[in-house]
Design an enzyme around this catalytic site. Structure first.
Site, mmCIF file in Angstrom:
data_model
loop_
_atom_site.group_PDB
_atom_site.id
_atom_site.type_symbol
_atom_site.label_atom_id
_atom_site.label_comp_id
_atom_site.label_asym_id
_atom_site.label_seq_id
_atom_site.Cartn_x
_atom_site.Cartn_y
_atom_site.Cartn_z
ATOM 1 N N HIS A 1 -1.927 -0.983 -6.198
ATOM 2 C CA HIS A 1 -0.656 -0.860 -5.469
ATOM 3 C C HIS A 1 -0.650 -1.838 -4.296
ATOM 4 O O HIS A 1 -1.707 -2.094 -3.691
ATOM 5 C CB HIS A 1 -0.479 0.577 -4.969
ATOM 6 C CG HIS A 1 0.895 0.832 -4.409
ATOM 7 N ND1 HIS A 1 1.234 0.451 -3.137
ATOM 8 C CD2 HIS A 1 2.002 1.386 -4.961
ATOM 9 C CE1 HIS A 1 2.511 0.780 -2.925
ATOM 10 N NE2 HIS A 1 2.997 1.339 -4.010
ATOM 11 N N TRP B 1 3.329 9.779 -4.247
ATOM 12 C CA TRP B 1 3.533 10.478 -2.967
ATOM 13 C C TRP B 1 2.810 9.822 -1.795
ATOM 14 O O TRP B 1 2.931 10.284 -0.664
ATOM 15 C CB TRP B 1 3.109 11.947 -3.114
ATOM 16 C CG TRP B 1 4.134 12.756 -3.859
ATOM 17 C CD1 TRP B 1 5.439 12.391 -4.098
ATOM 18 C CD2 TRP B 1 3.976 14.047 -4.450
ATOM 19 N NE1 TRP B 1 6.088 13.377 -4.804
ATOM 20 C CE2 TRP B 1 5.211 14.411 -5.030
ATOM 21 C CE3 TRP B 1 2.903 14.936 -4.545
ATOM 22 C CZ2 TRP B 1 5.392 15.631 -5.689
ATOM 23 C CZ3 TRP B 1 3.093 16.143 -5.201
ATOM 24 C CH2 TRP B 1 4.324 16.480 -5.759
ATOM 25 N N LYS B 2 1.985 8.832 -2.068
ATOM 26 C CA LYS B 2 1.294 8.125 -0.976
ATOM 27 C C LYS B 2 0.571 9.136 -0.067
ATOM 28 O O LYS B 2 0.073 10.142 -0.565
ATOM 29 C CB LYS B 2 2.295 7.240 -0.229
ATOM 30 C CG LYS B 2 3.100 6.359 -1.206
ATOM 31 C CD LYS B 2 3.903 5.284 -0.545
ATOM 32 C CE LYS B 2 4.636 4.466 -1.618
ATOM 33 N NZ LYS B 2 5.346 3.323 -1.081
ATOM 34 N N GLU C 1 6.461 -4.000 -8.909
ATOM 35 C CA GLU C 1 6.906 -3.503 -7.607
ATOM 36 C C GLU C 1 7.009 -4.664 -6.626
ATOM 37 O O GLU C 1 6.010 -5.027 -5.978
ATOM 38 C CB GLU C 1 5.893 -2.482 -7.069
ATOM 39 C CG GLU C 1 5.827 -1.214 -7.877
ATOM 40 C CD GLU C 1 5.474 -0.026 -6.997
ATOM 41 O OE1 GLU C 1 6.225 0.954 -7.016
ATOM 42 O OE2 GLU C 1 4.483 -0.097 -6.260
HETATM 43 P P1 PGA Z 1 9.577 3.437 -2.574
HETATM 44 O O1 PGA Z 1 8.051 3.173 -2.986
HETATM 45 O O2 PGA Z 1 10.248 4.098 -3.743
HETATM 46 O O3 PGA Z 1 9.503 4.324 -1.356
HETATM 47 O O4 PGA Z 1 10.190 2.111 -2.269
HETATM 48 C C1 PGA Z 1 7.687 2.767 -4.271
HETATM 49 C C2 PGA Z 1 6.200 2.545 -4.344
HETATM 50 O O5 PGA Z 1 5.609 1.991 -3.414
HETATM 51 O O6 PGA Z 1 5.578 2.938 -5.347
#
Ligand code: PGA
Length: 253
Positions: free
Chosen positions: A95, A13-14, A167
């Site tokens: 991340h 969720w950042k 990622e």
């Molecule tokens: P996103 O982000 O699905 O909005 O591209 C993925 C993440 O950064 O974990």
């Protein structure tokens, strides 16, 4: 050697969702008919205890988005692995947004993994190349460095519950380029490369058991193709995990 790797669908969720939003989301998610998959939510630090209580006896798992590289002490603003252990199952480490905005290095990632493991938390190690690095043909070199330096010094027993998240930075919404997910072929190749390196660094059995999940613009509309692809063991979802319908759609792909 073939192992069943359960699919893991994680919501990153950042810097989103207040306590109220978190409770609301979890209540709605609990009410849904979900397929038998590992489901993980990564809210902000301040909502972890609340989220743990709200999740109750369900199988939904909880994780933090970061952890301190230090055990404890005069590090204002930091949260230690020990502080997280009561509420969290997992902790995300390295991340690309931590690496980019907080200049986190592989050496720090390595220390964070160490603290996580010592506290009994399962680390999710994020790796991936930027747009620039991909253009320069450095994708595998970048991933390799992150794996080798991030995992330096650990035994495979210590890393048994680790998850690797591939990622590509350019595919992350809010990342540095296209914000289009990686093609399924690109994801398969990167996952194959990562698994191959885990085999070289540890063992074939370890590499076959370790889950490698994909992150970067995963949505309900593309989840099936990605998650059915060879060696893709789940998804780390940012933007599309903020809405409960959309996240449930990915879980039930
Ligand atoms: P996103 O982000 O699905 O909005 O591209 C993925 C993440 O950064 O974990």
């Amino acid at each position: 050697m073939e192992f069943m790797r359960r699919k893991l669908i994680a919501a990153n969720w950042k810097e989103n969702k207040t306590n109220k939003d978190v409770l609301d989301f979890i209540e709605k998610l609990k009410a849904k008919e979900l397929k038998d998959r590992d489901v993980l939510i990564l809210p902000s630090f301040v909502s972890l205890v609340l989220a743990r209580n709200s999740i109750g006896g369900t199988s939904i798992m909880l994780g933090a988005q970061d952890v301190s590289e230090n055990e404890s002490g005069a590090f204002s603003g930091e949260v230690s692995a020990e502080m997280l252990r009561d509420s969290c199952d997992y902790v995300m480490i390295g991340h690309s947004e931590r690496r980019k905005y907080h200049k986190e290095t592989d050496a720090q990632v390595n220390k964070k993994i160490d603290k996580a493991i010592s506290a009994g938390l399962k680390p999710i190690l994020c790796v991936g190349e930027t747009h620039e690095q991909r253009k320069d043909g450095l994708t595998n070199d970048v991933i390799l460095k992150m794996l080798v330096e991030g995992l330096n010094g650990f035994t495979e027993d210590e890393l048994l519950d680790m998850v690797v998240a591939y990622e590509p930075v350019w595919a992350i919404s809010g990342g540095d380029a296209s914000h289009e997910r990686a093609s399924t072929e690109d994801a398969v190749l990167a996952h194959r490369f990562i698994r191959g390196q885990l085999k070289t660094m540890f063992s074939e059995e370890f590499a076959e058991k370790t889950r490698i999940i994909y992150g970067g613009s995963v949505k309900p509309t593309n989840a099936k193709e990605l998650l059915d692809a060879e060696g893709v063991d789940g998804a780390l979802v940012g933007g599309a995990s903020l809405d409960v319908e959309s996240f449930a759609g990915i879980i039930n792909y």
